[in-house]
Design a protein around this motif. Structure first.
Motif, PDB file in Angstrom:
ATOM      1  N   LYS A   1       4.687   1.438  -5.247  1.00 20.02           N
ATOM      2  CA  LYS A   1       5.505   1.770  -6.401  1.00 20.02           C
ATOM      3  C   LYS A   1       5.000   3.002  -7.138  1.00 20.02           C
ATOM      4  CE  LYS A   1       6.746  -3.048  -6.781  1.00 20.02           C
ATOM      5  NZ  LYS A   1       6.466  -4.308  -7.441  1.00 20.02           N
ATOM      6  N   ALA A   2       4.125   3.742  -6.494  1.00 17.18           N
ATOM      7  CA  ALA A   2       3.605   4.967  -7.112  1.00 17.18           C
ATOM      8  C   ALA A   2       4.740   5.929  -7.407  1.00 17.18           C
ATOM      9  CB  ALA A   2       2.596   5.626  -6.186  1.00 17.18           C
ATOM     10  N   ARG A   3       4.659   6.598  -8.552  1.00 14.57           N
ATOM     11  CA  ARG A   3       5.685   7.556  -8.948  1.00 14.57           C
ATOM     12  C   ARG A   3       5.035   8.846  -9.389  1.00 14.57           C
ATOM     13  NH1 ARG A   3       8.170   4.500  -6.579  1.00 14.57           N
ATOM     14  NH2 ARG A   3      10.012   3.314  -7.162  1.00 14.57           N
ATOM     15  N   LYS A   4       5.756   9.928  -9.278  1.00  9.60           N
ATOM     16  CA  LYS A   4       5.200  11.244  -9.571  1.00  9.60           C
ATOM     17  C   LYS A   4       4.833  11.415 -11.032  1.00  9.60           C
ATOM     18  CE  LYS A   4       6.240  16.152  -9.159  1.00  9.60           C
ATOM     19  NZ  LYS A   4       7.208  17.156  -8.746  1.00  9.60           N
ATOM     20  N   ASN A   5       5.609  10.819 -11.936  1.00 12.22           N
ATOM     21  CA  ASN A   5       5.395  11.088 -13.357  1.00 12.22           C
ATOM     22  C   ASN A   5       4.422  10.126 -14.013  1.00 12.22           C
ATOM     23  OD1 ASN A   5       6.992   8.797 -13.278  1.00 12.22           O
ATOM     24  ND2 ASN A   5       8.030   9.285 -15.176  1.00 12.22           N
ATOM     25  N   GLY A   6       3.747   9.303 -13.243  1.00  8.53           N
ATOM     26  CA  GLY A   6       2.840   8.342 -13.859  1.00  8.53           C
ATOM     27  C   GLY A   6       1.472   8.399 -13.237  1.00  8.53           C
ATOM     28  N   LEU A   7       0.507   7.975 -14.004  1.00 10.00           N
ATOM     29  CA  LEU A   7      -0.843   7.871 -13.461  1.00 10.00           C
ATOM     30  C   LEU A   7      -1.502   6.653 -14.058  1.00 10.00           C
ATOM     31  CD1 LEU A   7      -3.085  10.392 -12.217  1.00 10.00           C
ATOM     32  CD2 LEU A   7      -4.149   8.985 -13.944  1.00 10.00           C
ATOM     33  N   PRO A   8      -1.966   5.750 -13.253  1.00  2.65           N
ATOM     34  CA  PRO A   8      -1.911   5.737 -11.810  1.00  2.65           C
ATOM     35  C   PRO A   8      -0.520   5.393 -11.259  1.00  2.65           C
ATOM     36  CG  PRO A   8      -3.746   4.478 -12.616  1.00  2.65           C
ATOM     37  CD  PRO A   8      -2.850   4.736 -13.777  1.00  2.65           C
ATOM     38  N   PHE A   9       0.132   4.319 -11.739  1.00  9.47           N
ATOM     39  CA  PHE A   9       1.431   3.971 -11.188  1.00  9.47           C
ATOM     40  C   PHE A   9       2.347   3.467 -12.308  1.00  9.47           C
ATOM     41  CE2 PHE A   9      -0.711   4.428  -7.416  1.00  9.47           C
ATOM     42  CZ  PHE A   9      -1.830   3.631  -7.401  1.00  9.47           C
ATOM     43  N   TRP A  10       3.509   4.077 -12.379  1.00  7.50           N
ATOM     44  CA  TRP A  10       4.491   3.584 -13.343  1.00  7.50           C
ATOM     45  C   TRP A  10       5.311   2.489 -12.696  1.00  7.50           C
ATOM     46  CZ3 TRP A  10       3.952   4.669 -18.170  1.00  7.50           C
ATOM     47  CH2 TRP A  10       3.395   5.886 -18.552  1.00  7.50           C
ATOM     48  N   ASP A  11       5.743   1.530 -13.501  1.00  8.25           N
ATOM     49  CA  ASP A  11       6.669   0.524 -13.017  1.00  8.25           C
ATOM     50  C   ASP A  11       8.101   1.020 -13.194  1.00  8.25           C
ATOM     51  OD1 ASP A  11       4.601  -2.148 -14.130  1.00  8.25           O
ATOM     52  OD2 ASP A  11       4.973  -1.468 -12.098  1.00  8.25           O
ATOM     53  N   LYS A  12       8.286   2.316 -13.171  1.00  6.73           N
ATOM     54  CA  LYS A  12       9.607   2.902 -13.350  1.00  6.73           C
ATOM     55  C   LYS A  12      10.486   2.526 -12.174  1.00  6.73           C
ATOM     56  CE  LYS A  12      11.886   7.303 -14.141  1.00  6.73           C
ATOM     57  NZ  LYS A  12      11.720   8.746 -14.234  1.00  6.73           N
ATOM     58  N   GLY A  13      11.747   2.207 -12.465  1.00  8.06           N
ATOM     59  CA  GLY A  13      12.668   1.875 -11.401  1.00  8.06           C
ATOM     60  C   GLY A  13      12.697   0.390 -11.094  1.00  8.06           C
ATOM     61  N   GLN A  14      11.770  -0.384 -11.631  1.00  9.66           N
ATOM     62  CA  GLN A  14      11.782  -1.817 -11.420  1.00  9.66           C
ATOM     63  C   GLN A  14      12.783  -2.466 -12.361  1.00  9.66           C
ATOM     64  OE1 GLN A  14       7.745  -3.278 -11.913  1.00  9.66           O
ATOM     65  NE2 GLN A  14       8.006  -4.343 -10.005  1.00  9.66           N
ATOM     66  N   LYS A  15      13.433  -3.494 -11.884  1.00 10.75           N
ATOM     67  CA  LYS A  15      14.288  -4.262 -12.771  1.00 10.75           C
ATOM     68  C   LYS A  15      13.421  -5.040 -13.750  1.00 10.75           C
ATOM     69  CE  LYS A  15      18.121  -4.782  -9.573  1.00 10.75           C
ATOM     70  NZ  LYS A  15      19.007  -5.721  -8.872  1.00 10.75           N
ATOM     71  N   SER A  16      13.962  -5.244 -14.934  1.00 11.56           N
ATOM     72  CA  SER A  16      13.159  -5.857 -15.987  1.00 11.56           C
ATOM     73  C   SER A  16      12.778  -7.289 -15.663  1.00 11.56           C
ATOM     74  CB  SER A  16      13.930  -5.822 -17.313  1.00 11.56           C
ATOM     75  OG  SER A  16      15.141  -6.536 -17.184  1.00 11.56           O
ATOM     76  N   ASP A  17      13.532  -7.950 -14.785  1.00  9.59           N
ATOM     77  CA  ASP A  17      13.211  -9.341 -14.485  1.00  9.59           C
ATOM     78  C   ASP A  17      12.251  -9.482 -13.323  1.00  9.59           C
ATOM     79  OD1 ASP A  17      16.145 -10.251 -12.527  1.00  9.59           O
ATOM     80  OD2 ASP A  17      14.871  -8.483 -12.494  1.00  9.59           O
ATOM     81  N   SER A  18      11.736  -8.387 -12.815  1.00  8.75           N
ATOM     82  CA  SER A  18      10.890  -8.452 -11.626  1.00  8.75           C
ATOM     83  C   SER A  18       9.407  -8.463 -11.964  1.00  8.75           C
ATOM     84  CB  SER A  18      11.196  -7.276 -10.702  1.00  8.75           C
ATOM     85  OG  SER A  18      10.908  -6.062 -11.366  1.00  8.75           O
ATOM     86  N   ASN A  19       9.051  -8.371 -13.227  1.00  9.22           N
ATOM     87  CA  ASN A  19       7.633  -8.353 -13.575  1.00  9.22           C
ATOM     88  C   ASN A  19       7.477  -8.929 -14.972  1.00  9.22           C
ATOM     89  OD1 ASN A  19       4.978  -7.650 -14.315  1.00  9.22           O
ATOM     90  ND2 ASN A  19       5.013  -5.935 -12.893  1.00  9.22           N
ATOM     91  N   HIS A  20       6.783 -10.076 -15.065  1.00  7.38           N
ATOM     92  CA  HIS A  20       6.659 -10.735 -16.365  1.00  7.38           C
ATOM     93  C   HIS A  20       5.878  -9.902 -17.360  1.00  7.38           C
ATOM     94  CE1 HIS A  20       2.907 -11.797 -14.343  1.00  7.38           C
ATOM     95  NE2 HIS A  20       2.391 -11.988 -15.542  1.00  7.38           N
ATOM     96  N   VAL A  21       4.984  -9.029 -16.856  1.00  4.84           N
ATOM     97  CA  VAL A  21       4.232  -8.147 -17.744  1.00  4.84           C
ATOM     98  C   VAL A  21       5.174  -7.154 -18.411  1.00  4.84           C
ATOM     99  CG1 VAL A  21       2.467  -6.360 -17.825  1.00  4.84           C
ATOM    100  CG2 VAL A  21       2.100  -8.391 -16.436  1.00  4.84           C
ATOM    101  N   VAL A  22       6.045  -6.561 -17.603  1.00  3.29           N
ATOM    102  CA  VAL A  22       7.017  -5.605 -18.146  1.00  3.29           C
ATOM    103  C   VAL A  22       7.937  -6.302 -19.127  1.00  3.29           C
ATOM    104  CG1 VAL A  22       8.861  -4.005 -17.552  1.00  3.29           C
ATOM    105  CG2 VAL A  22       6.897  -4.236 -16.039  1.00  3.29           C
TER     106      VAL A  22
ATOM    107  N   ALA B   1       7.308  -8.850 -21.072  1.00  2.00           N
ATOM    108  CA  ALA B   1       6.616  -9.102 -22.342  1.00  2.00           C
ATOM    109  C   ALA B   1       6.586  -7.855 -23.214  1.00  2.00           C
ATOM    110  CB  ALA B   1       5.193  -9.590 -22.062  1.00  2.00           C
ATOM    111  N   PHE B   2       6.263  -6.706 -22.630  1.00  2.00           N
ATOM    112  CA  PHE B   2       6.164  -5.492 -23.419  1.00  2.00           C
ATOM    113  C   PHE B   2       7.542  -4.923 -23.773  1.00  2.00           C
ATOM    114  CE2 PHE B   2       1.808  -5.621 -21.847  1.00  2.00           C
ATOM    115  CZ  PHE B   2       1.120  -5.310 -23.006  1.00  2.00           C
ATOM    116  N   GLU B   3       8.542  -5.155 -22.930  1.00  2.00           N
ATOM    117  CA  GLU B   3       9.899  -4.731 -23.288  1.00  2.00           C
ATOM    118  C   GLU B   3      10.412  -5.531 -24.478  1.00  2.00           C
ATOM    119  OE1 GLU B   3      12.371  -4.959 -19.850  1.00  2.00           O
ATOM    120  OE2 GLU B   3      11.782  -2.983 -19.114  1.00  2.00           O
ATOM    121  N   ALA B   4      10.088  -6.830 -24.499  1.00  2.00           N
ATOM    122  CA  ALA B   4      10.488  -7.658 -25.641  1.00  2.00           C
ATOM    123  C   ALA B   4       9.811  -7.170 -26.915  1.00  2.00           C
ATOM    124  CB  ALA B   4      10.131  -9.116 -25.370  1.00  2.00           C
TER     125      ALA B   4
END
Length: 806
Positions: free
Chosen positions: A527-548, A550-553
Motif C-alpha cells: 500500500k506504499a504511496r508516493k506522497n507518504g512516508l513511510p506508507f499512507w493508507d490513501k485509497g483504502q475504504k474507511s471500513d477496511s481498517n479500524h485504526v483509520v 477511529a481517527f476519521e471519527a
C-alpha cells in the motif's frame, strides 16, 4: 477365447512384477513402508523408524537451523529465504549428508515421501498466500515504464537462458528432452522473486522511492508472467511424446483459469460481505476457502500442470477488500511459513549435491549460468530504464533489484528435476545461481544507490510547542503500536485542540508495525504511496481498517485535520521512519507510547522491551520536541467527545527548557473548556541544610530573577486572568521529602505534564536509580510502583539543535 487371453495377460504381468521385485531386492532391498507411530522406547521401538516421530524431529531440526542462520545473516540484511536455502543445502548431501549414518538416521529414503508430501502441502498453502498478496487490479494500473522494465527483465534473460541451455545440453545435460529444457532454463533465469524483493526494499527503506515503486510494479508483472511460462514448461515436459497431450494440458489449464475468473470473485465477494470489520470471521468460511485451495490444487494436478498453480490462481482471484482476506492470512500464515515451508527448502537441499559440480568444465558452467542470469536481468533492466530517462544510478539499482531470486526459482527447479528435465549437476548449478544472485542483491544496491538526504526545510520553524506566536498551527506526530494505545492517544489529542481562533491542530497518526517475514506484513507494504512516508493508507475504504476508522471519527467530531499513516520497518531502524516523517511534515512534537501498559491491578507491565529502544533513539535523533505518554487510561477506553471532556492536568515546574515546553503544552490544553490546569512551581528555601544544597541566588541557577524561566512564568501569570480554569501555586521545599509530599498532594489528577530533564537542585535530589532513565527523574518517580496514582504521565523533552546528529 477372450477370457483365455485375459488370463494369459494377467499371468504374464504377475510374473513380470515378481521378477522386477526379485531383481530390485537383489540389487538393493526395497525399504518397507513406515508405520505412523511407535509403541515407545521401553517396548523396544526406535522412534526414528516411525513416520510421525521422525517427521517431528525433522521439522524441529529444520526450524532450529534456519532460525539460527537467519539470526546470523540478519546483520547482513539478508531475507530469510537465504537462510532457508542455505539450511536446506547444509542438511543435504552437500554438507551434513556426507555422513551416511546421519542421513540414514534423520533423512532415510523411506521417509522422503512423507517429507515431500508435507513440504508440498505447506508450499501449496504458501503459494495461495502469495496469490493473496497480488492484486490483479493493481497490475492493470501498472505504468508504461514499469511494464517496459518488466518485459525487458523477462525477455532478454529468457533468450539468454535458451542459449545457455544449448551449451548445457552439449555438456552436462545430454539426452534431456529439448523443448521443456529450453523453457525451464529460460523461466529459471528470467524470474524475479516478488515477496523477497518486497522485503529487501522495505529493509533498505526504498519502497516509497521511485526505484522501489517501479521495482515492485515490474516484479508483480514478472511474477505473473513467470507462472504462465512455468505452466507452459510443465505442459511441455509431459512424459508422453505426443504434442497433442501438451496442447490438451495447456487448453485445460486455460479453461481452468477462465472458470475461476468467472466463478471465484462473486463467491468470495458474497463471503466478504458476511465478514464485517471488527467481528470474528466464521470458521466455516475459513475452512471452505482452504478446502477450495486444496480442490483447485487437485484439479490442476489432474490436468497435469501442478497443484501449486491452482492454489496460486485461487489466491490471486480472491477479492482483497474487506476483513476476510486479512483474517484468512492471519489464520494460515504462521503455521505454513513458520513450520511447513522450511521443509520445502530441506527437500530441495536433499536433492542438491554440490559435490556433483566437479572439474573445470562444471565450475565454468556455473560461472556461465550466473553471468548469464545477472547480465540478462541487469542489462535488460538498465537499458529500458535509461531509455525511460531514469538516472543511471537508479537504473543500476533497478537492475540489481530485479535480479533477486527466491522461492519461485526453487519451485521451477524442483519441478524440472521431478520431470527429469534437470539432472543432479544442472540442478545443483541452478540452486547455487539462485542463492548467489539473491545474496548479492542487498550489498550491490546499497553500494550503488544511496538516496540523497532531504535538505532541511527552510520553513520548518516551529520545532517546539513553546513559541512567540502561540496562535500558529500546531502539528503533532502521534505514534502507536496497537489498538490499545488509540483511545488514550485520541483523548490526549482532543485535549490538545486549543481554541477555534487559532490556526488549528494538524495530527499525523502513525501506526508502527514491525516488518516481519509474515505475508500479512507484505500485504501492508503493497500500500506504499508516493506522497507518504513511510506508507499512507490513501485509497483504502474507511471500513477496511479500524485504526483509520477511529481517527476519521475523531476528525469529524473535533474538526481536527488527521492523516493516518502506517510505518512498516524493522525495530532496529523504526526511529528513522518516525524522525524522517516528523521532518517532512514539520511536526512540533512527536508523541510516543511508553513501552509498558497498565494491568488490572494498576501496575505497569512491559509490552515489548524493543519499543523502549525505539523511543530512546527517537529522543536522540528527533528533529522536534518529543513526548512519551505513560498511559493509565486517560479518558477511559473510548474517545471522549469534546462536550464530555473533564480532565484535571497538573504541570510540575522546576525550571529548564523541558519544563518550559511542558508548561507551554499545558497552557494550550487549558484553552479547552473541559480542562482545568494546575501549575505547581517548586522553589528551594534559601537556607537549607537537608538533602538539598544551598542555592546561590547570584549564581547561574535557571530560576534567578531575569532568567528565561522567570520571563516565561511572568508572561504565563499575566494570562491567568483570561482563563479561570488555570491555577498557579508555588511550593517552597527544603528537601526531597518535602518535594515528594507536595507531588503526592496532586496525585488525583488525570494527567501529569513534566519535563524530561528539569533544572535545579530540587529535581536533582529526586533522582533515583531507574530502569527507564529516558523518563527523567520526575517521570521515573511518577511511574514507579511506590508512587500511588491513577494519572497518566506525559514526559516532554524540548527540541534542541545540539542533540541532532547527521
Amino acid at each position: 477365447m477372450l477370457i483365455k487371453d485375459l488370463k494369459w495377460a494377467l499371468a504374464v504381468l504377475f510374473v513380470s512384477d515378481c521378477y522386477r521385485c526379485k531383481m530390485a531386492s537383489n540389487a538393493s532391498s526395497c525399504p518397507a513402508p513406515m508405520k505412523a507411530t511407535s509403541n515407545g522406547v521401553f517396548q523396544g521401538d526406535n522412534p526414528l523408524h516411525f513416520a510421525l516421530p521422525l517427521a517431528i524431529l525433522q521439522i524441529c531440526l529444520v526450524v532450529l537451523l534456519t532460525r539460527i542462520l537467519a539470526f546470523l545473516l540478519k546483520p547482513l540484511r539478508q531475507p530469510r529465504v537465504i537462510a532457508e536455502i542455505v539450511g536446506g543445502i547444509l542438511l543435504g548431501p552437500s554438507a551434513l549428508g556426507r555422513n551416511q549414518k546421519y542421513l540414514q538416521a534423520i533423512f532415510p529414503s523411506k521417509s522422503l515421501t512423507v517429507l515431500d508430501t508435507l513440504a508440498n502441502l505447506g508450499l501449496l498453502f504458501f503459494l495461495f498466500l502469495v496469490g493473496l498478496e497480488i492484486d490483479p487490479k493493481s497490475l492493470r494500473r501498472t505504468g508504461k515504464k514499469a511494464l517496459g522494465i518488466a518485459i525487458a527483465g523477462i525477455s532478454l534473460p529468457f533468450a539468454l537462458g535458451i542459449g545457455t541451455s544449448i551449451v548445457l545440453r552439449e555438456t552436462i545435460s545430454k539426452g534431456v528432452h529439448g523443448p521443456p529444457f529450453l523453457v525451464f532454463m529460460g523461466v529459471a533465469l528470467s524470474i524475479t522473486a516478488f515477496p523477497v524483493l518486497a522485503r529487501i526494499l522495505a529493509e533498505l527503506k526504498l519502497l516509497t522511492t521511485d526505484v522501489g515503486r517501479i521495482a515492485m510494479s515490474a516484479a508483480a508483472v514478472n511474477d505473473v508472467a513467470a507462472w504462465i511460462l512455468l505452466a507452459l514448461a510443465i505442459a511441455l515436459s509431459s512424459s508422453n511424446k505426443s504434442p497433442l497431450v501438451s496442447l490438451w494440458v495447456l487448453l485445460c489449464g486455460c479453461g481452468f483459469v477462465l472458470c475461476c475468473i468467472f466463478i471465484v470473485p462473486p463467491i468470495f465477494k458474497w463471503i466478504a460481505q458476511r465478514c464485517p470489520e471488527g467481528e470474528p470471521v466464521d470458521e466455516i468460511y475459513i475452512c471452505a476457502t482452504l478446502a477450495a485451495a486444496l480442490a483447485a490444487g487437485f484439479v490442476t494436478d489432474a490436468i497435469g500442470i501442478h497443484a501449486l498453480f491452482g492454489a496460486f490462481v485461487l489466491g490471486t482471484l480472491i477479492p482483497k477488500e474487506g476483513a476476510f482476506a486479512g483474517a484468512l492470512v492471519e489464520k494460515v500464515e504462521d503455521l505454513v511459513s513458520g513450520l511447513f515451508l522450511p521443509l520445502y527448502f530441506v527437500s530441495s537441499g536433499l536433492k542438491t549435491n554440490v559435490a556433483t559440480i566437479k572439474g573445470l568444465q562444471s565450475w565454468g558452467l556455473l560461472v556461465l549460468v550466473i553471468f548469464t542470469a545477472c547480465f540478462g536481468k541487469i542489462v535488460g533492466t538498465v537499458a529500458v530504464s535509461l531509455s525511460c530517462r531514469v538516472p543511471f544510478q537508479e537504473s543500476l539499482a533497478l537492475g540489481f533489484l530485479m535480479n533477486s531470486k527466491g522461492l519461485v526459482e526453487l519451485i521451477v527447479l524442483n519441478i524440472g528435476k521431478e520431470r527429469k528435465v534437470l539432472n543432479d549437476q544442472t540442478f545443483a548449478i541452478m540452486v547455487l545461481m539462485a542463492l548467489f544472485t539473491t545474496f548479492i542483491t542487498t550489498p550491490l544496491v546499497v553500494a550503488v544507490y544511496k538516496p540523497a538526504k532531504r535538505a532541511k526545510k527552510d520553513d520548518y520553524k516551529h520545532r517546539t510547542i513553546e513559541r512567540k506566536n502561540s496562535n500558529t498551527q500546531l502539528r503533532i506526530l502521534a505514534c502507536f503500536h496497537s489498538a490499545r494505545n488509540i483511545p488514550s492517544m485520541i483523548n490526549l489529542l482532543e485535549a490538545s485542540r486549543g481554541i477555534e481562533k487559532r490556526e488549528g491542530l494538524r495530527v499525523y497518526a502513525m501506526h508502527l508495525m514491525e516488518l516481519s517475514e509474515r505475508p500479512s506484513a507484505i500485504l501492508m507494504v503493497h500500500k506504499a504511496r508516493k506522497n507518504g512516508l513511510p506508507f499512507w493508507d490513501k485509497g483504502q475504504k474507511s471500513d477496511s481498517n479500524h485504526v483509520v476508522v477511529a481517527f476519521e471519527a475523531f476528525q469529524q467530531l473535533s474538526q481536527v485535520s488527521v492523516r493516518p499513516m502506517t510505518a512498516i520497518s524493522s525495530l532496529s531502524d523504526m526511529h528513522e521512519d518516525i524522525c524522517t516523517t516528523a521532518e517532512r511534515k514539520r511536526a512540533s512534537i512527536i508523541i510516543l507510547p511508553f513501552h509498558k501498559h497498565q494491568k488490572v491491578d494498576g501496575s505497569l507491565e512491559t509490552t515489548r522491551t524493543d519499543f523502549r529502544w525505539v523511543n530512546k533513539r527517537v529522543l536522540e535523533y528527533a528533529p522536534c520536541s518529543v513526548g512519551i505518554l505513560v498511559d493509565r487510561g486517560l479518558g477511559g477506553t473510548s474517545h471522549v467527545s469534546a462536550s464530555n471532556v473533564s480532565y484535571s492536568i497538573t504541570v510540575l515546574f522546576f525550571g529548564g527548557r523541558d519544563d518550559r515546553e511542558a508548561l507551554a503544552y499545558g497552557a494550550r490544553m487549558a484553552e479547552h473548556p473541559g480542562i482545568s490546569l494546575k501549575v505547581i512551581r517548586f522553589l528551594v528555601e534559601p537556607e537549607t541544610v537537608g538533602e538539598i544544597v544551598k542555592v546561590n541566588i547570584n549564581g547561574n541557577s535557571s530560576t534567578k530573577p531575569g532568567s528565561v524561566d522567570e520571563d516565561v512564568l511572568s508572561e504565563f501569570k499575566r494570562k491567568l486572568s483570561e482563563n479561570d480554569s488555570i491555577r498557579y501555586e508555588e511550593k517552597v521545599v527544603k528537601n526531597a521529602g518535602d518535594t515528594l509530599a507536595a507531588v503526592h498532594e496532586f496525585s488525583r489528577c488525570s494527567l501529569f505534564l513534566v519535563g524530561q530533564m528539569p533544572d535545579g537542585e530540587v529535581a536533582l535530589a529526586l533522582s533515583t536509580k531507574s530502569e527507564c532513565p529516558e523518563l527523567g527523574p520526575l517521570g521515573s518517580l511518577l511511574t514507579s510502583p511506590d508512587f500511588s496514582t491513577t494519572a497518566s504521565v506525559l514526559v516532554v523533552r524540548q527540541y534542541c539543535s545540539r542533540v541532532i546528529k547527521d
